[in-house]
Design a protein around this motif. Structure first.
Motif, mmCIF file in Angstrom:
data_model
loop_
_atom_site.group_PDB
_atom_site.id
_atom_site.type_symbol
_atom_site.label_atom_id
_atom_site.label_comp_id
_atom_site.label_asym_id
_atom_site.label_seq_id
_atom_site.Cartn_x
_atom_site.Cartn_y
_atom_site.Cartn_z
ATOM 1 N N THR A 91 34.280 24.323 24.696
ATOM 2 C CA THR A 91 34.352 23.086 25.480
ATOM 3 C C THR A 91 33.522 21.992 24.809
ATOM 4 O OG1 THR A 91 34.667 24.344 27.520
ATOM 5 C CG2 THR A 91 33.893 22.073 27.751
ATOM 6 N N ARG A 138 35.342 20.640 21.722
ATOM 7 C CA ARG A 138 36.438 19.726 22.080
ATOM 8 C C ARG A 138 35.894 18.347 22.464
ATOM 9 N NH1 ARG A 138 38.665 24.275 24.426
ATOM 10 N NH2 ARG A 138 37.880 23.755 26.492
ATOM 11 N N LYS A 139 34.809 18.329 23.244
ATOM 12 C CA LYS A 139 34.215 17.053 23.650
ATOM 13 C C LYS A 139 33.659 16.307 22.443
ATOM 14 C CE LYS A 139 33.014 18.082 28.425
ATOM 15 N NZ LYS A 139 31.912 18.185 29.399
ATOM 16 N N MET A 140 32.993 17.023 21.560
ATOM 17 C CA MET A 140 32.435 16.397 20.365
ATOM 18 C C MET A 140 33.552 15.767 19.530
ATOM 19 S SD MET A 140 30.208 18.067 17.233
ATOM 20 C CE MET A 140 31.638 18.804 16.425
ATOM 21 N N LYS A 141 34.645 16.506 19.330
ATOM 22 C CA LYS A 141 35.767 16.004 18.532
ATOM 23 C C LYS A 141 36.417 14.786 19.179
ATOM 24 C CE LYS A 141 37.134 17.878 15.166
ATOM 25 N NZ LYS A 141 36.845 17.517 13.799
ATOM 26 N N ALA A 142 36.366 14.727 20.530
ATOM 27 C CA ALA A 142 36.961 13.596 21.253
ATOM 28 C C ALA A 142 35.997 12.412 21.358
ATOM 29 C CB ALA A 142 37.386 14.046 22.645
ATOM 30 N N GLY A 143 34.789 12.569 20.798
ATOM 31 C CA GLY A 143 33.813 11.488 20.844
ATOM 32 C C GLY A 143 33.064 11.398 22.160
ATOM 33 N N GLU A 144 33.156 12.452 22.977
ATOM 34 C CA GLU A 144 32.459 12.470 24.261
ATOM 35 C C GLU A 144 31.073 13.082 24.092
ATOM 36 O OE1 GLU A 144 34.864 14.469 27.211
ATOM 37 O OE2 GLU A 144 36.692 13.596 26.387
ATOM 38 N N LYS A 145 30.226 12.832 25.075
ATOM 39 C CA LYS A 145 28.882 13.422 25.061
ATOM 40 C C LYS A 145 29.009 14.939 25.127
ATOM 41 C CE LYS A 145 24.470 13.284 27.400
ATOM 42 N NZ LYS A 145 23.678 12.745 28.495
ATOM 43 N N SER A 146 28.271 15.618 24.255
ATOM 44 C CA SER A 146 28.385 17.065 24.159
ATOM 45 C C SER A 146 27.117 17.661 23.566
ATOM 46 C CB SER A 146 29.576 17.421 23.259
ATOM 47 O OG SER A 146 29.564 18.783 22.935
#
Length: 108
Positions: A70, A73-81
């Motif tokens: 999870t 996926r967030k990191m790849k989408a540019g989300e906080k992770s």
């Protein structure tokens, strides 16, 4: 069977009911393991099983593996992770599968 309605606290006390909770004996809160400690568990799993495909329902390590996917996926989408490039690289180096569906698609 005959059941009677208990309408007061004193009746419960008369029956032996104990109010209040005690702390369970010999129970210590579990210390949350660091990322490095879980990674070490994953290495041990790999040594024992020959792979790093940990079932999600296999306890804390399975939950951690799911969290890594999870986070990736967030990191790849540019989300906080909590996932970092360094962590992703370490996992990749031992054969970690970030998209579990890829594993199944490759087998078909």
């Amino acid at each position: 069977p005959y059941f009677r309605l208990i309408s007061s606290k004193s009746q419960l006390i008369d029956l032996g009911f104990v109010f209040g909770l005690r702390k369970p004996l010999n129970v210590r809160p579990r210390k949350k393991m660091s990322w490095e400690e879980r990674y070490g568990e994953l290495l041990k799993f790999k040594k024992e099983h020959g792979h790093v495909i940990v079932p999600q329902n296999s306890g804390p390590l399975g939950t951690w593996v799911k969290e890594q996917r999870t986070g990736y996926r967030k990191m790849k989408a540019g989300e906080k992770s909590p996932m970092t490039t360094e962590k992703a690289l370490k996992l990749s180096e031992i054969g970690f599968v970030f998209d579990a569906s890829d594993r199944w698609n490759k087998g078909n």
